[in-house]
Design an enzyme around this catalytic site. Sequence first.
Site, short mmCIF file in Angstrom:
data_model
loop_
_atom_site.label_atom_id
_atom_site.label_comp_id
_atom_site.label_asym_id
_atom_site.label_seq_id
_atom_site.Cartn_x
_atom_site.Cartn_y
_atom_site.Cartn_z
N GLN A 101 1.13 -1.08 0.19
CA GLN A 101 0.30 0.27 -0.26
C GLN A 101 0.89 1.25 0.13
OE1 GLN A 101 -3.46 -0.40 2.73
NE2 GLN A 101 -1.63 -2.12 3.34
N ASN A 102 2.22 1.20 0.30
CA ASN A 102 2.96 2.20 0.40
C ASN A 102 3.53 3.39 -1.01
OD1 ASN A 102 3.01 1.28 3.15
ND2 ASN A 102 4.99 0.28 3.34
N HIS A 119 -1.69 1.41 -4.66
CA HIS A 119 -1.77 3.10 -4.19
C HIS A 119 -0.71 3.81 -4.85
CE1 HIS A 119 -3.98 1.60 0.21
NE2 HIS A 119 -4.52 1.66 -0.49
P1 OAD Z 1 -1.09 3.05 9.17
O1 OAD Z 1 -0.48 3.56 9.48
O2 OAD Z 1 -2.87 2.84 9.19
O3 OAD Z 1 -0.82 1.28 9.70
C1 OAD Z 1 0.37 1.61 10.12
C2 OAD Z 1 0.35 0.23 10.53
O4 OAD Z 1 1.98 -0.45 10.58
C3 OAD Z 1 -0.06 -0.02 12.37
O5 OAD Z 1 -0.66 -1.07 12.77
C4 OAD Z 1 1.77 -0.24 13.34
O6 OAD Z 1 1.20 -0.84 14.13
C5 OAD Z 1 2.72 -0.67 12.87
N1 OAD Z 1 3.83 0.22 12.54
C6 OAD Z 1 4.09 0.85 12.86
N2 OAD Z 1 5.48 0.57 13.05
C7 OAD Z 1 6.03 -0.91 12.62
C8 OAD Z 1 6.79 -1.79 12.22
N3 OAD Z 1 8.41 -0.68 12.52
N4 OAD Z 1 7.20 -2.60 12.33
C9 OAD Z 1 5.60 -3.25 11.54
N5 OAD Z 1 4.51 -2.45 11.87
C10 OAD Z 1 4.75 -1.41 11.84
O7 OAD Z 1 -1.34 2.63 7.10
P2 OAD Z 1 -1.34 1.81 6.33
O8 OAD Z 1 -2.30 0.85 7.54
O9 OAD Z 1 -0.44 1.74 5.51
O10 OAD Z 1 -3.54 5.10 1.62
O11 OAD Z 1 -2.72 2.71 5.88
C11 OAD Z 1 -3.12 2.45 4.63
C12 OAD Z 1 -3.37 3.26 3.89
O12 OAD Z 1 -3.82 4.09 4.35
C13 OAD Z 1 -2.11 3.62 3.29
O13 OAD Z 1 -1.81 3.55 2.27
C14 OAD Z 1 -3.11 4.99 2.74
C15 OAD Z 1 -3.56 6.04 4.47
O14 OAD Z 1 -4.34 7.18 4.53
C16 OAD Z 1 -4.46 6.16 0.99
O15 OAD Z 1 -3.60 7.64 1.41
C17 OAD Z 1 -5.47 5.61 0.08
#
Ligand code: OAD
Length: 245
Positions: A101-102, A119
């Site tokens: 998603q990155n 994305h």
């Molecule tokens: P989030 O910010 O929602 O979630 C990030 C996740 O990474 C959280 O569950 C954290 O606990 C976890 N995390 C943090 N540090 C970590 C580490 N060192 N190792 C492993 N996990 C860790 O981000 P996404 O789930 O990627 O979309 O968000 C999904 C989408 O929402 C993004 O692609 C973006 C956003 O809005 C759009 O912009 C369309």
Amino acid sequence: MDSLIRAVGERLKAATSVAVLTGAGVSAESGIPTFRDPGGLWQQYRPEDLATPEAFHRDPRLVWEWYDWRRQKIAQASPNPAHHALAQIERITPQFLLITQNIDGLHRLAGSQRVLELHGCIWWIRCQAEGTAHENREVPLTDLPPRCDCGSLLRPDVVWFGEPLSSGAQAQAFAAAEECDVFLTVGTSAFVHPAASLPIVAKNHGAFVAEINPVPTQITPLVDSHLQGQAGVILPKILSTLTKT
Ligand code: OAD
């Protein structure tokens, strides 16, 4: 934890087909902020002001200033041990797809090849009128908002809220989730669909699903194994179980 890591390693060794979903957490250790963690982007900014077609229509310069700032941060970042470990796991797995998603491009920089950027990518920009996209790595951008030779506005070639994913990319991601023996979900809060449906689809089609995240998420109750910790620590440990003779 070591026994959980070994168990996931065993599953990966036996797998013919592996699919991985990554989110912002996989790049957190590279210094790129996530969205929903404390201090994350969506705690400081409103997505409806910066990441929707309406926001771009209203104020393209503001949207571009935010993306230009993110491009500058990402340009300074390097892949971390999590990105590198995933690139290595790909090399030793017959069938593999990394669905991310990155938009930061760090998986490719780490050497991953079978990458689906669900994305989009922050280093590509697209003409609003013509729909054609090209790579642009200028940091910072000199003219905001940038314009195409045809005179129309250029926009980041990313998926905003309210926009569909590319139908080809979505179909490829779901096919991989349906077919894989092991599905890893790494560093995503699993809030945003359709990406967040992928581990559920994998599970429903019989895959072993493992999650790597320091905290429980929406999908933790359905996964087979939750490896609670940082991706940059856990993934290299999993990799070392695979490469040991
Ligand atoms: P989030 O910010 O929602 O979630 C990030 C996740 O990474 C959280 O569950 C954290 O606990 C976890 N995390 C943090 N540090 C970590 C580490 N060192 N190792 C492993 N996990 C860790 O981000 P996404 O789930 O990627 O979309 O968000 C999904 C989408 O929402 C993004 O692609 C973006 C956003 O809005 C759009 O912009 C369309």
